[in-house]
Write an enzyme that holds these catalytic residues in place. Structure first.
Site, short mmCIF file in Angstrom:
data_model
loop_
_atom_site.label_atom_id
_atom_site.label_comp_id
_atom_site.label_asym_id
_atom_site.label_seq_id
_atom_site.Cartn_x
_atom_site.Cartn_y
_atom_site.Cartn_z
N ILE A 14 23.82 24.32 52.70
CA ILE A 14 25.10 24.41 53.28
C ILE A 14 25.98 25.78 52.99
O ILE A 14 26.36 26.20 53.63
CB ILE A 14 25.89 23.21 53.30
CG1 ILE A 14 25.12 21.79 53.80
CG2 ILE A 14 27.31 23.09 53.57
CD1 ILE A 14 26.09 20.80 53.62
N GLY A 15 25.66 25.97 51.79
CA GLY A 15 26.22 27.16 51.19
C GLY A 15 26.33 27.38 49.71
O GLY A 15 25.64 26.44 48.83
N THR A 16 27.04 28.31 49.06
CA THR A 16 26.82 28.61 47.56
C THR A 16 28.38 28.63 47.04
O THR A 16 29.06 29.24 47.85
CB THR A 16 26.00 29.63 47.31
OG1 THR A 16 26.62 30.94 47.98
CG2 THR A 16 24.54 29.55 47.49
N GLY A 17 28.59 28.06 46.10
CA GLY A 17 29.85 28.45 45.51
C GLY A 17 29.85 28.97 44.03
O GLY A 17 28.81 29.06 43.70
N GLY A 20 26.97 26.94 42.34
CA GLY A 20 25.79 27.11 42.55
C GLY A 20 25.57 26.67 44.07
O GLY A 20 26.42 27.25 44.97
N CYS A 22 24.65 24.26 47.50
CA CYS A 22 25.02 23.01 48.08
C CYS A 22 24.24 23.02 49.04
O CYS A 22 23.98 23.60 49.96
CB CYS A 22 26.64 22.89 48.41
SG CYS A 22 27.04 21.29 49.37
N LYS A 37 24.94 19.18 44.81
CA LYS A 37 25.42 20.32 44.36
C LYS A 37 24.55 20.71 43.42
O LYS A 37 24.51 19.77 42.42
CB LYS A 37 26.72 20.58 43.80
CG LYS A 37 27.60 19.75 45.08
CD LYS A 37 28.72 20.64 45.64
CE LYS A 37 29.24 20.34 46.74
NZ LYS A 37 30.70 20.77 47.39
N ASP A 139 42.24 24.33 42.49
CA ASP A 139 41.35 25.45 43.51
C ASP A 139 41.48 24.87 45.10
O ASP A 139 40.27 25.13 45.59
CB ASP A 139 40.07 25.43 43.10
CG ASP A 139 39.39 26.67 43.78
OD1 ASP A 139 38.21 26.59 43.79
OD2 ASP A 139 40.17 27.46 44.30
#
Ligand SMILES: CN(C)CCCNS(=O)(=O)c1cccc(Nc2nc(OCC3CCCCC3)c3[nH]cnc3n2)c1
Length: 277
Positions: A14-17, A20, A22, A37, A139
């Site tokens: 789905i994505g990275t944050g 790390g 997801c 995650k 955040d």
């Protein structure tokens, strides 16, 4: 029974944050969708590892309709990686919703904004006014607020961002444009629960105006604007009540901002009120 990685199949990233990666996953036993995650703790020092454990334990106890639900965790010691399994939100994140409205030149209805506003105030209430002491998100941004299949808001990554941003020194915290950062954070004072109220004000403002209250090309210019604190009123298609309430959350002096408990009692967000929508 301890969960295993093999209990799940990965469907897509789905994505990275900051933490790390997801990934969207499916539990083999019942085909239920989740996300995990993937956090590599190999390079973490002991203090950071303890903080990560503490944050996961906080996540486990935060059970609320409008906070993304923690389900399980798998620790892969071989690869020094922990997988945190959570509820999958099929509606995507608020950042994508705002982007869609901007691209289509359409406005989010006040009814939708008010519902999301009310749900996020409820979620923050659980965290700020927790018996064992407040959890401050630190955040809050459209990118970590998600929507379920019915368009209800879910606060994501509560607490994780705290421990993981502790890994980044302050400079890298300023990576990107911290549109949602409060004045007291920028002057590097301590966070307060009122810092989350400020960020929530920025998010609700952006849901209506389709841009954040303070924008700039550089972080330095953004800091000046946030401290100056002047910003446009919301488009007149929205009620004066919404404009006033958001304005009250974006006051420089955090003592003057409403607490989450005061927000919950505000007539605009009260359930009891016969809402026009
Ligand atoms: C078709 N695909 C390309 C789209 C796949 C994706 N479907 S989608 O409907 O758009 C979509 C898009 C965004 C999110 C989600 N759902 C979601 N995302 C999370 O975190 C995202 C993560 C946050 C930190 C930074 C990196 C990304 C969650 N955390 C706990 N529950 C979560 N639920 C779904």
């Amino acid at each position: 029974r301890v969960a295993q990685l093999s209990d799940y199949e990965v469907l897509e990233v789905i994505g990275t944050g900051t933490f790390g990666t997801c990934e969207k996953i499916r539990r083999k036993s019942d085909q239920q969708l989740f996300v995990w995650k993937r956090i590599r703790y190999g390079e973490m020092n002991d203090k950071e590892k303890h903080m990560l454990v503490a944050e996961v334990n906080i996540l486990r106890e935060l059970k609320h309709d409008h906070i993304v639900r923690y389900h399980d965790r798998v620790i892969d010691r071989e690869n020094s990686t922990i997988y945190i399994i959570m509820e999958y939100c099929p509606g995507g994140d608020l950042a994508a919703l705002i982007k869609t409205h901007r691209r289509q030149r359409t406005r989010a209805s006040e009814q939708l904004i008010r519902r999301i506003f009310r749900q996020l105030v409820e979620a923050l209430g659980v965290c700020h006014h927790r018996a064992q002491g407040a959890i401050i998100h630190r955040d809050l941004k459209p990118g970590n607020i998600f929507l379920d299949q019915n368009g209800n808001a879910k606060l994501g990554d509560f607490g994780l961002s705290k421990v993981l941003s502790a890994r980044t020194n302050l400079a890298s915290t300023f990576v990107g444009s911290p549109y949602y950062m409060s004045p007291e954070l920028i002057s590097e004072c301590a966070y307060t629960a009122k810092s989350d109220v400020w960020s929530l004000g920025c998010i609700i403002y952006e849901l209506a105006a389709l841009h954040p209250p303070f924008e700039a090309w550089s972080q330095a210019e953004l800091a000046v604007k946030i401290r100056k604190g002047t910003f446009e009123h919301l488009p007149t298609t929205y009620s004066r009540e919404l404009d006033d309430l958001v304005r009250s959350m974006l006051q420089q002096d955090y003592h003057l901002r409403p607490s989450v408990l005061e927000l919950r009692k505000h007539p605009y967000l009260a359930y009891a009120q016969a809402s026009p929508d």
